[in-house]
Design a protein around this motif. Structure first.
Motif, PDB file in Angstrom:
ATOM      1  N   ARG A 211      35.952  -1.194 -23.340  1.00 41.92           N
ATOM      2  CA  ARG A 211      35.863  -0.197 -22.264  1.00 41.92           C
ATOM      3  C   ARG A 211      35.823  -0.848 -21.543  1.00 41.92           C
ATOM      4  O   ARG A 211      34.538  -1.855 -21.513  1.00 41.92           O
ATOM      5  CB  ARG A 211      34.928   0.227 -22.992  1.00 41.92           C
ATOM      6  CG  ARG A 211      34.074   1.659 -21.882  1.00 41.92           C
ATOM      7  CD  ARG A 211      32.664   2.476 -22.341  1.00 41.92           C
ATOM      8  NE  ARG A 211      33.416   3.144 -23.416  1.00 41.92           N
ATOM      9  CZ  ARG A 211      33.053   2.998 -24.704  1.00 41.92           C
ATOM     10  NH1 ARG A 211      31.734   2.057 -25.778  1.00 41.92           N
ATOM     11  NH2 ARG A 211      33.373   4.073 -25.546  1.00 41.92           N
ATOM     12  N   ALA A 212      36.057  -0.608 -20.111  1.00 40.38           N
ATOM     13  CA  ALA A 212      36.150  -1.741 -18.958  1.00 40.38           C
ATOM     14  C   ALA A 212      35.465  -0.910 -18.277  1.00 40.38           C
ATOM     15  O   ALA A 212      35.405   0.233 -17.429  1.00 40.38           O
ATOM     16  CB  ALA A 212      37.991  -2.272 -18.505  1.00 40.38           C
ATOM     17  N   GLY A 213      34.711  -1.011 -16.937  1.00 45.32           N
ATOM     18  CA  GLY A 213      34.576  -0.555 -15.321  1.00 45.32           C
ATOM     19  C   GLY A 213      35.637  -1.371 -14.641  1.00 45.32           C
ATOM     20  O   GLY A 213      36.079  -2.234 -15.188  1.00 45.32           O
ATOM     21  N   TRP A 214      35.307  -1.366 -13.188  1.00 45.40           N
ATOM     22  CA  TRP A 214      36.766  -1.632 -12.549  1.00 45.40           C
ATOM     23  C   TRP A 214      35.751  -3.113 -11.838  1.00 45.40           C
ATOM     24  O   TRP A 214      34.530  -3.551 -11.906  1.00 45.40           O
ATOM     25  CB  TRP A 214      36.066  -0.606 -10.884  1.00 45.40           C
ATOM     26  CG  TRP A 214      36.900   0.709 -10.815  1.00 45.40           C
ATOM     27  CD1 TRP A 214      36.131   2.035 -10.897  1.00 45.40           C
ATOM     28  CD2 TRP A 214      38.299   0.752 -12.269  1.00 45.40           C
ATOM     29  NE1 TRP A 214      37.307   2.904 -11.108  1.00 45.40           N
ATOM     30  CE2 TRP A 214      38.497   2.336 -11.707  1.00 45.40           C
ATOM     31  CE3 TRP A 214      39.131   0.433 -12.129  1.00 45.40           C
ATOM     32  CZ2 TRP A 214      39.906   3.083 -11.528  1.00 45.40           C
ATOM     33  CZ3 TRP A 214      40.432   0.614 -12.447  1.00 45.40           C
ATOM     34  CH2 TRP A 214      40.235   2.324 -12.571  1.00 45.40           C
ATOM     35  N   ARG A 215      36.964  -4.215 -11.738  1.00 39.91           N
ATOM     36  CA  ARG A 215      36.453  -5.360 -11.372  1.00 39.91           C
ATOM     37  C   ARG A 215      36.793  -5.861  -9.426  1.00 39.91           C
ATOM     38  O   ARG A 215      37.647  -4.894  -9.383  1.00 39.91           O
ATOM     39  CB  ARG A 215      37.405  -6.052 -11.994  1.00 39.91           C
ATOM     40  CG  ARG A 215      37.007  -7.327 -11.784  1.00 39.91           C
ATOM     41  CD  ARG A 215      38.127  -8.501 -13.029  1.00 39.91           C
ATOM     42  NE  ARG A 215      36.980  -9.580 -12.456  1.00 39.91           N
ATOM     43  CZ  ARG A 215      37.625 -10.363 -13.024  1.00 39.91           C
ATOM     44  NH1 ARG A 215      39.013 -10.828 -14.104  1.00 39.91           N
ATOM     45  NH2 ARG A 215      37.360 -11.719 -13.504  1.00 39.91           N
TER      46      ARG A 215
END
Lengths: 797, 342
Positions: free
Chosen positions: B98-102
């Motif tokens: 699960r990622a966040g915006w980089r």
């Protein structure tokens, strides 16, 4: 500037390697951009002698030649279509398998039934000219089988030098050879002119003509008047009678071709040769076309017209110098001559001008007329005023050698205010001080002398006489540069030594920019860079007086419009989730100079975060609340102390307001040219405050436990969350530590126009453990105030 | 007492069962041995008070030691089982995280910061100046002659009067020299403007980093050393560097600095036009006229200055073929450098 390797070889009287020349010039004089071998594509062409010419058995216009192509082979049969082929003559010959310029590979093939072993070539086929009426007859003693380019001496290299604006001396072969000679230890000597000089015909030139410190004179019946000595400080004229204008000899044509110049006729080619050899532009014009006959150097009269060589009618102004006859201008001084006075096939008697024109004057003229030439390029940079007599004498010798004619009277040299060589004093200790290493005085002298400076010791210093071709050398430091570059910059050590720290603090604006960039990157935004030029985006946009296009005619006054165009560009590339920011300069028209400051802006569209398979459905797109978050973040970083408030006027959006009421930022949804699949677009922008920030002080972490309460309220129309929060905080006092909205509800159970908003309240007393009944009392006080002041009541559950 | 010690020894043997026990067996073992009611060890411990003081001490110590051993063994086995459970319940650990915006800084910003940081290590602070400048700051104080070709309107964007968009960051040299006394050591990053049409290798707007050092006794050797040190720190410690003559109105002697081509390593390629070298910056010793124009004693003070283009350096170092990529702001491009330049 293109120089020819062979030409340099002639001046230095030794063979040169083009690569080596290039390296030496680059490291000691001026950078070489390229080394281009010439006529490499003629490497397969040989010299061949025609032994016998017979008629082709099957075609009247073709002949069958027996050719000796050397190499000890038998004579070959070659079919030839040229009318000028003759027994015993020598021609360029392309054997079977040779590749011709343009890449055509010659095959063995039958022409009207007879097999031809190769081909005799015309100038055009070899890329050496336009002549294709017949094959190229060669005047060479080279044996058959010799490579054509070796026999003719046209194998050459063009060395393309990026001559800096201050080195006009490098705009000719002699100057380049001088630098090269200093590097390799050779002396420049002008090569003898083939076929000249014949002393009787140049009798009048055996000595320098006397300098006349006057503005008028007569040469061989031509009246010369220098009425504009400011524009033409030194002006020389010679008259050559009885020339025969025609084609240049091969050596001259080859020299010019090698530097990319098209040969024109022997007289013009001779003047061009001197230009490229000695950097002295010359102008030869037809005496018969001169009314008077007179040569008058004067400022042009406003509106005076001239049809220049390129066939264009030019209107002159009083800021230009014109060379005129008794009536009209015949030359735009230093730039271009008229079509009328041009040397033509009928020209018999020449007037040859050798002048120094004032550089600024030429530059203005060239710009005003939008007309430049090899001459104007050189006059603008400053030619060697002291070398003119030598250049003129060599030009006359060359013209007489290639076009005949004679000189009956010495040239005229009008020089009202003669100049001397400049002398500069050089302190040897200053050389060492500036260059950081000790350079012995004899070496300094040797280096300077090597490129034409005259050096004499005087009172512990060196008196250095600057040659006329170095107008750039005007002070001591220029000589120190000469020493450094002639020695070679690479010869100096590059070990770091101790230094003292500087007095200049870091610029606050740079620190502020870095801080805000860091915050926005952490929030997941990508930094963009946009063009600060664009269409006007407001009434006070700053216009550019000379824009390149109407679309780029103004400086930006905000960053958001440029970022929106980047969003559209991303949409065009099917990127949907885009979060960009920029920190850049913006401009507004001010009183006098434009105001400029640093602005921070961001644009957001697309998913709130990357989708994850575990969550199934699509991630929601960013909305105004994401915008508000990013705006608050940007304002806190860029303009601390500003409040974010709802925009007035009913539109959805926020503004950042400084203490004192000035609006320094705004955030709102944006309208853009969006594809159907795009998500809503939002943007914000805030002015960056460069002021130094306050220190962040430590606040003691609480030791007492919190007490938490949820409270659901009904807000009548017009009451805002901010009002509720203010009243609650004021009424409940400092023990109300945190207040967070966790729900908003409209619908059944809530009166029309009202809304239910639920708050999570955290109470804490830093000194003691709060009791439940204390919190109940505080909350009750808050609710009472809410009802009294805002008509907000607790929601019935 | 003997029987108790024997019982303890027997119990100790059962420690060996623990590492093999599964979850259920472990629970049973725990009850059997440490269980509050029927645990064998609990039972022994329960008998301690009735013992004579002499044996009480001996048995008590042994029993308590064994109890600690069992507790430790049970804990260890429980941790092992828990850890193993994670791996064997059928989770596919190759599934995406699960990622966040980089977010990320623009490549050019990163290169500018990298360059300025190297110079910071050599004692240079960061200075800035305005982009709309006067001809005096942009040209004349820098020793451009009044009719220098660079003043042609076709090369600069004019704003009216003697105002123009600065064509280089060099005017900040003048502003710095006017405001601060030597010693001066500054780098000046900033945006500059030239009237060049936008194409693969030109942009009408680009970044420049200017540098200026002025003090007593600064020589050509210091100049070469500082810039060569920069090149070796920015590119690689064994990078070859060369200096060659050039011309700028505001430096004398003037020099260009080349580094060995970063694409071919100096062998010659299309990027370096077969020369093996890449031009990195224009530079030189500060022209005495510039110091004099700022009221600085040019006999006492000397210095050096340089200017370089971070876009070009970034393009050559990272293999970017077209300068327009740096302005298009395609998120796919920006994301490539969001994690840094290395």
């Amino acid at each position: 500037m293109i120089v020819s390797r062979r030409w340099l070889e002639a001046l230095l009287d030794r063979p040169l390697d083009a690569r080596d020349v290039s390296d030496r010039l680059t490291l000691h004089a001026a950078a070489v951009d390229a080394v281009v071998p010439l006529h490499q594509d003629l490497g397969d062409i040989l010299i061949a002698r025609v032994l016998e010419v017979k008629k082709h058995p099957d075609a009247d216009r073709l002949s069958l030649c027996l050719v000796d192509a050397g190499g000890g082979g038998k004579p070959l049969e070659v079919v030839c279509g040229a009318p000028n082929v003759q027994t015993g003559k020598v021609y360029p010959y392309a054997p079977v398998g040779a590749v011709l310029p343009g890449g055509l590979k010659l095959e063995r093939k039958k022409i009207r039934g007879v097999e031809s072993n190769g081909m005799l070539c015309s100038a055009k086929e070899l890329g050496l000219g336009a002549d294709h009426a017949g094959i190229l007859e060669l005047d060479t003693t080279a044996a058959p089988g010799t490579r054509f380019i070796d026999a003719l001496g046209i194998a050459d290299h063009q060395i393309v030098i990026d001559v800096p604006a201050n080195r006009p001396d490098l705009l000719c072969h002699k100057g380049v050879a001088r630098e090269l000679g200093a590097s390799i230890g050779a002396v420049v000597k002008l090569p003898a002119i083939p076929g000249g000089p014949a002393d009787s015909r140049t009798a009048g030139l055996s000595a320098r003509p006397p300098v006349r410190q006057s503005a008028t004179g007569v040469v061989d019946g031509v009246d010369v008047r220098l009425e504009d000595p400011e524009g033409a400080p030194r002006y020389m004229i010679a008259v050559i009678r009885g020339v025969k204008v025609g084609t240049s000899p091969a050596w001259l044509a080859h020299r010019l071709s090698a530097v990319g110049q098209r040969p024109i006729n022997n007289v013009v080619d001779a003047t061009n040769y001197i230009l490229f050899e000695l950097n002295q532009p010359l102008h030869a014009f037809d005496l018969a076309r001169l009314r008077g006959p007179a040569v008058v150097v004067r400022r042009a009269r406003p509106g005076e017209k001239i049809v220049t060589l390129d066939g264009v009618t030019r209107t002159l102004t009083a800021d230009m110098t014109a060379i005129c006859d008794a009536e009209h201008p015949t030359i735009v001084a230093g730039v271009m001559g008229s079509a009328e006075s041009e040397v033509s096939a009928d020209t018999r008697d020449l007037v040859l001008e050798c002048a120094y024109f004032q550089p600024t004057r030429i530059r203005r003229t060239r710009r005003a007329l939008e007309l430049s030439s090899e001459s104007s390029y050189r006059f603008e940079r400053g030619i060697d005023q002291l070398g003119m007599p030598d250049a003129l004498r060599r030009a006359i010798e060359l013209i007489i050698a290639v076009a005949g004619g004679e000189v009956r009277a010495p040239a005229l040299d009008l020089w009202p205010e003669p100049q001397q060589e400049r002398t500069i004093f050089l302190r040897p200790e200053r050389v060492n001080h500036l260059l950081g290493v000790a350079i012995e005085r004899p070496e300094v002298e040797r280096l300077l002398t090597g490129v034409g400076f005259f050096v004499a010791p005087k009172d512990g210093r060196l008196a250095v006489q600057v040659p006329g071709w170095r107008p750039d050398v005007t002070r001591e430091v220029d000589l120190i540069e000469e020493v450094a570059r002639l020695k070679g910059y690479d010869a100096f050590p590059d070990e770091l030594r101790a230094y003292r720290p500087g007095t200049v603090p870091d610029a606050p604006d740079e620190r502020a920019r870095a801080r805000v960039r860091e915050q926005l990157v952490r929030a997941g935004l990508l930094e963009a860079r946009t063009m600060p030029l664009g269409p006007p985006d407001g009434p006070d946009a700053v216009p550019i007086l000379n824009p390149m296009s109407a679309e780029e005619a103004y400086l930006r006054r905000r960053l958001v419009p440029g970022l929106m165009r980047r969003i559209e560009y991303n949409w065009a590339n099917r990127n949907r989730d885009i979060r960009l920011f920029e920190v850049g300069t913006v401009f507004r028209r001010g009183t006098g100079a434009p105001e400029e400051w640093t602005s921070v802006a961001g644009v957001l569209t697309g998913a709130r975060r990357p989708a994850h398979w575990s969550e199934g459905a699509k991630v929601p797109d960013m909305d105004i609340w994401d915008l508000k978050y990013h705006f608050e973040l940007a304002v806190a970083a860029a303009a601390p102390g500003c409040n974010v408030e709802p925009a007035t006027g009913g539109a959805v959006g926020w503004v950042a307001v400084q203490q004192g009421g000035e609006v320094v930022g705004q955030a709102n949804p944006l309208e853009a040219d969006a594809p159907v699949w795009a998500a809503p677009l939002f943007g914000f922008e805030v002015r960056l405050a460069a002021a130094e920030r306050d220190l962040v002080g430590y606040r003691a972490l609480p030791l007492q436990p919190p007490v938490e309460r949820d409270v659901a309220l009904v807000l009548p129309p017009g009451v805002t969350a901010a009002q509720v929060s203010d009243v609650l905080r004021r009424a409940a006092g400092p023990l109300l530590e945190r207040l967070e909205v966790f729900d908003e509800y409209r619908g059944p159970g809530i009166p029309a126009g009202h809304r239910g908003v639920a708050w999570h309240c955290t109470f804490r007393d830093p000194e003691r453990t709060l009791r439940e009944r204390d919190v109940d009392a505080l909350l009750a006080r808050g609710l009472e105030a809410l009802e009294g002041e805002l008509g907000v009541r607790r929601r019935e559950s | 007492m003997r029987d108790l010690l024997a019982a303890l020894a027997e119990l100790r043997e059962r420690l060996k069962e623990i590492p093999q026990a599964d979850e259920r067996r472990l629970s049973d073992l725990k009850t059997e041995i440490l269980g509050r009611k029927a645990g064998a060890l609990t039972h022994i411990l329960g008998r301690l008070p009735k013992l004579e003081p002499s044996s009480k001490k001996e048995v008590g110590a042994a029993a308590n030691a064994l109890k600690r051993e069992f507790e430790a063994a049970f804990d260890a086995r429980e941790r092992d089982l828990k850890r193993a459970a994670g791996a064997v319940t059928g989770v596919d650990l190759t599934m995406p995280a699960r990622a966040g915006w980089r977010g990320g800084l623009h490549l050019v910003t990163q290169v500018v910061d990298e360059i300025c940081d190297i110079f910071r290590g050599l004692g240079f602070t960061r200075a800035v100046g305005p982009e709309a400048e006067t001809e005096r700051y942009n040209f004349f104080a820098l020793n451009f002659p009044k009719d220098h070709p660079a003043l042609d309107a076709q090369d600069s964007f004019y704003l009216g009067g003697d105002l123009l968009l600065r064509t280089h960051t060099s005017p900040v040299q003048i502003r710095t020299l006017e405001r601060y006394p030597p010693p001066i050591r500054v780098v000046i990053p900033g945006q500059v403007y030239r009237r060049d049409p936008f194409d693969a290798s030109h942009s009408p707007v680009f970044q420049q980093i200017e540098g200026l050092a002025v003090d007593e006794g600064i020589s050509f050797v210091d100049f070469k050393a500082t810039l060569a040190t920069f090149a070796r720190r920015f590119f690689a410690p064994d990078t070859r560097v060369r200096f060659r003559p050039s011309f700028f109105p505001f430096t004398e002697p003037s020099a260009e600095m080349d580094v060995q081509c970063q694409i071919c390593g100096g062998a010659g390629c299309a990027t370096c036009k077969q020369t093996g070298w890449m031009e990195i910056l224009g530079s030189g010793m500060v022209h005495p006229a510039v110091l004099e124009n700022c009221g600085v004693d040019s006999e006492r003070y000397t210095g050096f200055a340089w200017g370089m283009g971070p876009e070009r350096i970034a393009m050559s170092r990272h293999g970017i073929p077209d300068i327009r990529l740096l302005f298009e702001s395609d998120v796919r491009f920006l994301a490539q450098f969001a994690g840094g330049t290395r």
